[in-house]
Design an enzyme around this catalytic site. Structure first.
Site, PDB file in Angstrom:
ATOM      1  N   LYS A 125       0.808  -1.358   0.170  1.00 43.21           N
ATOM      2  CA  LYS A 125      -0.161   0.068   0.009  1.00 43.21           C
ATOM      3  C   LYS A 125       0.994   1.039  -0.006  1.00 43.21           C
ATOM      4  O   LYS A 125       0.471   2.317  -0.669  1.00 43.21           O
ATOM      5  CB  LYS A 125      -0.912  -0.044   1.172  1.00 43.21           C
ATOM      6  CG  LYS A 125      -2.119  -1.091   0.890  1.00 43.21           C
ATOM      7  CD  LYS A 125      -2.987  -1.216   2.387  1.00 43.21           C
ATOM      8  CE  LYS A 125      -4.231  -2.280   2.133  1.00 43.21           C
ATOM      9  NZ  LYS A 125      -4.927  -2.244   3.294  1.00 43.21           N
ATOM     10  N   LYS A 148      -7.779  -9.908  -5.362  1.00 47.45           N
ATOM     11  CA  LYS A 148      -8.915 -10.459  -4.465  1.00 47.45           C
ATOM     12  C   LYS A 148     -10.057  -9.519  -4.512  1.00 47.45           C
ATOM     13  O   LYS A 148      -9.715  -8.198  -4.928  1.00 47.45           O
ATOM     14  CB  LYS A 148      -8.149 -10.488  -2.987  1.00 47.45           C
ATOM     15  CG  LYS A 148      -9.083 -10.592  -1.956  1.00 47.45           C
ATOM     16  CD  LYS A 148      -8.441 -10.528  -0.588  1.00 47.45           C
ATOM     17  CE  LYS A 148      -9.251 -10.497   0.663  1.00 47.45           C
ATOM     18  NZ  LYS A 148      -8.899 -10.573   1.901  1.00 47.45           N
ATOM     19  N   LYS A 190     -13.035  -3.605  -1.707  1.00 51.52           N
ATOM     20  CA  LYS A 190     -13.607  -2.369  -1.779  1.00 51.52           C
ATOM     21  C   LYS A 190     -12.598  -1.391  -2.433  1.00 51.52           C
ATOM     22  O   LYS A 190     -13.255  -0.507  -3.264  1.00 51.52           O
ATOM     23  CB  LYS A 190     -14.255  -2.095  -0.521  1.00 51.52           C
ATOM     24  CG  LYS A 190     -15.476  -2.783  -0.299  1.00 51.52           C
ATOM     25  CD  LYS A 190     -15.804  -2.531   1.272  1.00 51.52           C
ATOM     26  CE  LYS A 190     -15.034  -3.222   2.189  1.00 51.52           C
ATOM     27  NZ  LYS A 190     -15.389  -3.453   3.673  1.00 51.52           N
TER      28      LYS A 190
END
Length: 337
Positions: free
Chosen positions: A115, A195, A198
């Protein structure tokens, strides 16, 4: 398995990946453990990137996440369902754990590295995320944590933190074990690449409009090597059959796979069958959600009662922690020397 803790972020619409990979398993666990099954909406975790959430809608998303979990089968009269920020001991214990966690342990976390590489500014909340997660778990002395496979490394860090605390201050916390869902540990997104997430926008929401769900299923990637309808296909090369295996009976899935391999059925037909089974599975969830939307006070009261139960456990743990680390307890006079 004596006590379980797991949580879900209110960062977007609850989707079938959440349901298959977590909520469905939570419901089964709750039936066995009752009040010792702790499930929380982790709204503090949603704050770890201040540019990725909207303060104006966070409270609503938190409420909706709880509502959908209840609609999907989590019974607040059986399990302990609550909102993370309603139990401030989570963040208090997180600070204690922060002082015991080497920087290198945090920068080695795969999720942090992935990230951080995508962010122009790396916020410290992202780095500290797994320490707060450890506090979420250990404040209840949970010995089992249902998670997706991407969270296993964080559970290993939680075990390290528990071990380090126990070594410095005496036996206090269990070393929890990760519990993967053997049926759906990693639900793929509708892009067929990553995967379902959201943050990636590759989801199918549990309460999403029926027409929107069909459009997403209709555009699911096919077997790239099947060019014409008469070409045999490989069901392992399309996520259509992966999804179908989650919702349709095994005999139906196997029969369609065999037809697909010999070009006896087209992908669009399989997608229509998938849509039918998916909507059949979602129907009771969506009906319960509509009923709960008409009674929001019931949802809020359930969350407040869950927080009350959770906090009674968390407060006892923090009393023990404060005493062991040497903090001055307000109701206990120190021995003067």
């Amino acid at each position: 398995m004596k006590r379980v803790l797991s949580g879900i972020q209110p960062s977007g619409e609850i989707h079938i990946g959440n349901y298959l990979g977590a909520i469905k398993q939570w419901v089964e666990i709750g039936e066995k453990l009752g009040r010792d099954a702790f499930f929380c909406i982790v709204d503090y975790h949603a704050l770890t990137n201040p540019l990725a959430y909207d303060p104006a809608t966070l409270a609503q998303r938190t409420f909706e996440a709880a509502l959908v979990n209840m609609a999907a089968g989590l019974d607040p009269e059986k399990v302990t369902l609550f909102v993370q920020s309603h139990v401030p001991e989570h963040t208090e214990l997180s600070w204690v754990f922060t002082t015991l966690t080497p920087l290198g342990d945090l920068t080695r976390m795969t999720q942090f590295k992935d990230k951080a590489a995508k962010q122009e500014t790396v916020w410290s909340g992202l780095l500290m995320y797994p320490v707060l997660q450890a506090a979420d778990i250990l404040i209840y002395k949970a010995d089992t944590v249902p998670v997706g496979e991407d969270q296993v490394q964080h559970i290993e860090l939680t075990r390290e933190i528990a071990r380090r605390f126990n070594g410095l201050f005496g036996e206090t916390f269990p070393e929890p074990q990760a519990l993967l869902n053997p049926k759906a540990p990693r639900v793929p997104g509708i892009d067929g690449k990553a995967k379902m997430s959201k943050s990636l926008g590759n989801t199918i929401g549990l309460l999403e409009a029926e027409e929107s769900i069909w459009e997403k299923i209709r555009h699911l990637p096919d077997d790239p090597q099947r060019i014409r309808l008469g070409d045999p296909g490989d069901p392992e090369r399309t996520i259509v059959f992966t999804y179908l295996s989650y919702f349709a009976p095994e005999e139906v899935v196997e029969a369609l796979k065999e037809e697909y391999r010999r070009a006896g059925v087209g992908t669009l037909t399989v997608k229509r069958i998938l849509f039918e089974y998916l909507m059949r599975a979602l129907k009771p969830i969506r009906e319960r959600a509509e009923a709960l939307k008409r009674d929001p006070d019931y949802v809020m009261d359930a969350l407040l009662e869950g927080a009350k139960r959770a906090r009674s456990v968390a407060q006892a743990t923090m009393e023990e922690v404060r005493e062991k680390v040497g903090l001055l307890l307000p109701r206990k006079r120190p021995v003067l020397r």
